[in-house]
Write a protein that holds these residues in place. Structure first.
Motif, mmCIF file in Angstrom:
data_model
loop_
_atom_site.group_PDB
_atom_site.id
_atom_site.type_symbol
_atom_site.label_atom_id
_atom_site.label_comp_id
_atom_site.label_asym_id
_atom_site.label_seq_id
_atom_site.Cartn_x
_atom_site.Cartn_y
_atom_site.Cartn_z
ATOM 1 N N HIS A 122 0.836 -1.209 0.000
ATOM 2 C CA HIS A 122 0.000 0.000 0.000
ATOM 3 C C HIS A 122 0.869 1.257 0.000
ATOM 4 N N ARG A 123 1.917 1.283 0.836
ATOM 5 C CA ARG A 123 2.779 2.467 0.914
ATOM 6 C C ARG A 123 3.498 2.728 -0.400
ATOM 7 N N ALA A 124 3.860 1.658 -1.098
ATOM 8 C CA ALA A 124 4.567 1.801 -2.369
ATOM 9 C C ALA A 124 3.627 2.098 -3.527
ATOM 10 N N GLY A 125 2.320 2.045 -3.291
ATOM 11 C CA GLY A 125 1.358 2.296 -4.355
ATOM 12 C C GLY A 125 1.246 1.140 -5.338
ATOM 13 N N ILE A 126 1.729 -0.010 -4.939
ATOM 14 C CA ILE A 126 1.671 -1.190 -5.811
ATOM 15 C C ILE A 126 0.276 -1.809 -5.770
ATOM 16 N N LEU A 127 -0.337 -1.761 -4.617
ATOM 17 C CA LEU A 127 -1.713 -2.261 -4.442
ATOM 18 C C LEU A 127 -2.519 -1.180 -3.724
ATOM 19 N N PRO A 128 -3.525 -0.602 -4.369
ATOM 20 C CA PRO A 128 -4.323 0.456 -3.722
ATOM 21 C C PRO A 128 -5.029 -0.054 -2.472
ATOM 22 N N LEU A 159 12.450 -18.792 -2.476
ATOM 23 C CA LEU A 159 11.057 -18.620 -2.061
ATOM 24 C C LEU A 159 10.381 -19.979 -2.003
ATOM 25 N N ARG A 160 9.311 -20.033 -1.222
ATOM 26 C CA ARG A 160 8.483 -21.243 -1.156
ATOM 27 C C ARG A 160 7.166 -20.952 -1.870
ATOM 28 N N GLY A 161 6.849 -21.802 -2.832
ATOM 29 C CA GLY A 161 5.608 -21.590 -3.580
ATOM 30 C C GLY A 161 4.396 -21.967 -2.754
ATOM 31 N N PRO A 162 3.231 -21.503 -3.175
ATOM 32 C CA PRO A 162 2.995 -20.667 -4.360
ATOM 33 C C PRO A 162 3.380 -19.210 -4.115
ATOM 34 N N VAL A 163 3.479 -18.444 -5.198
ATOM 35 C CA VAL A 163 3.798 -17.021 -5.094
ATOM 36 C C VAL A 163 2.820 -16.203 -5.928
ATOM 37 N N TRP A 164 2.752 -14.925 -5.586
ATOM 38 C CA TRP A 164 1.953 -13.970 -6.353
ATOM 39 C C TRP A 164 2.901 -12.867 -6.807
ATOM 40 N N ILE A 165 2.736 -12.410 -8.056
ATOM 41 C CA ILE A 165 3.643 -11.407 -8.622
ATOM 42 C C ILE A 165 2.855 -10.149 -8.975
ATOM 43 N N TYR A 166 3.237 -9.024 -8.355
ATOM 44 C CA TYR A 166 2.611 -7.735 -8.628
ATOM 45 C C TYR A 166 3.433 -6.994 -9.689
ATOM 46 N N HIS A 167 2.719 -6.324 -10.588
ATOM 47 C CA HIS A 167 3.362 -5.513 -11.623
ATOM 48 C C HIS A 167 2.884 -4.076 -11.427
ATOM 49 N N SER A 168 3.823 -3.155 -11.355
ATOM 50 C CA SER A 168 3.455 -1.767 -11.093
ATOM 51 C C SER A 168 4.419 -0.837 -11.825
ATOM 52 N N THR A 169 4.063 0.435 -11.847
ATOM 53 C CA THR A 169 4.925 1.459 -12.421
ATOM 54 C C THR A 169 5.136 2.531 -11.365
ATOM 55 N N SER A 170 6.399 2.866 -11.125
ATOM 56 C CA SER A 170 6.705 3.852 -10.094
ATOM 57 C C SER A 170 6.366 5.259 -10.579
ATOM 58 N N ALA A 171 6.489 6.232 -9.673
ATOM 59 C CA ALA A 171 6.183 7.627 -10.009
ATOM 60 C C ALA A 171 7.089 8.151 -11.114
ATOM 61 N N THR A 172 8.285 7.554 -11.256
ATOM 62 C CA THR A 172 9.224 8.003 -12.292
ATOM 63 C C THR A 172 8.994 7.293 -13.624
ATOM 64 N N GLY A 173 8.038 6.365 -13.655
ATOM 65 C CA GLY A 173 7.732 5.676 -14.890
ATOM 66 C C GLY A 173 8.446 4.357 -15.084
ATOM 67 N N SER A 174 9.273 3.964 -14.123
ATOM 68 C CA SER A 174 9.978 2.681 -14.240
ATOM 69 C C SER A 174 9.115 1.561 -13.669
ATOM 70 N N SER A 175 9.326 0.362 -14.179
ATOM 71 C CA SER A 175 8.504 -0.772 -13.735
ATOM 72 C C SER A 175 9.006 -1.336 -12.417
ATOM 73 N N VAL A 176 8.067 -1.874 -11.641
ATOM 74 C CA VAL A 176 8.370 -2.508 -10.362
ATOM 75 C C VAL A 176 7.652 -3.858 -10.336
ATOM 76 N N ASN A 177 8.380 -4.892 -10.001
ATOM 77 C CA ASN A 177 7.781 -6.214 -9.829
ATOM 78 C C ASN A 177 8.027 -6.694 -8.402
ATOM 79 N N VAL A 178 6.988 -7.221 -7.789
ATOM 80 C CA VAL A 178 7.095 -7.722 -6.420
ATOM 81 C C VAL A 178 6.567 -9.153 -6.387
ATOM 82 N N MET A 179 7.419 -10.074 -5.959
ATOM 83 C CA MET A 179 7.026 -11.476 -5.853
ATOM 84 C C MET A 179 6.936 -11.841 -4.379
ATOM 85 N N VAL A 180 5.771 -12.363 -3.957
ATOM 86 C CA VAL A 180 5.515 -12.630 -2.536
ATOM 87 C C VAL A 180 5.050 -14.074 -2.347
#
Length: 203
Positions: A122-128, A159-180
């Motif tokens: 939430h803080r990173a704006g990856i998931l509203p 990592l131990r599966g299963p995982v979920w992968i978030y795809h986002s774009t930062s304020a500068t326009g660069s991509s961010v991927n988060v695998m949890v």
């Protein structure tokens, strides 16, 4: 009389020779004893120096074996990250553990373990705020293998599966991927705590 003198002379000579021999033996024994003492002292000195060298290596192991003297940095990293790592638009959670990073050509990969992953997303704006953790608008289901290797170059535990992968774009326009890591028993939650890998641009 002559025979007695000869016998007496031989006795004196033998006595002198024996005394000289004993002196030689004693000198040899003293020399051997001194040599043994020197060798013992040398062995002790070498052992002390080895212990001191081992202690110095242990004390400065991070500086000797990690880039930038940072135990979090993986081998081959070309840029040092700050003490408080801001990954993908927000600092990683306070209290995160087992932190490692790999930097190369202006990009970074950071892995850590935390029980505060939703707050970080939430803080990173990856998931509203208010959106389900596994909303397919923001992420996709990853592989469900029992063990998933980290990206090439990034060190640490897999990592131990299963995982979920978030795809986002930062304020500068660069991509961010988060695998949890996802909970294997709860369908709508992460592991507690969960290992996370964040891939993002440093610019």
């Amino acid at each position: 009389m002559g025979a007695e003198r000869a016998t007496s002379g031989r006795a004196v000579s033998d006595g002198v020779n024996e005394a000289l021999y004993l002196d030689d033996v004693n000198d040899t024994e003293r020399g051997g004893s001194a040599l043994r003492r020197r060798l013992s002292c040398l062995v002790v000195a070498v052992a002390i120096l080895a212990l001191m060298a081992g202690g110095l290596v242990w004390l400065f192991r991070d500086e000797l074996f990690h880039p930038f003297g940072d135990a979090r940095a993986c081998e081959g990293s070309d840029t040092q990250l700050p003490g408080l790592i801001g990954a993908g638009g927000a600092q990683i959670p306070a209290g995160a553990s087992d932190i490692h990073y790999f930097t190369r050509n202006g990009s970074a990969e950071v892995t850590f373990v935390s029980n505060q992953i939703p707050d970080y997303l939430h803080r990173a704006g990856i998931l509203p705020d208010g959106k389900p953790l596994f909303d397919e608008k923001y992420g996709t289901k990853g592989v469900a293998d029992d063990e998933i290797e980290l990206p090439e170059g990034l060190c640490g535990s897999p990592l131990r599966g299963p995982v979920w992968i978030y795809h986002s774009t930062s304020a500068t326009g660069s991509s961010v991927n988060v695998m949890v890591e996802v909970s294997p028993t709860l369908r709508d939650d992460f592991r507690f705590p969960a290992r996370t890998v964040v891939t993002y641009s440093l610019s």
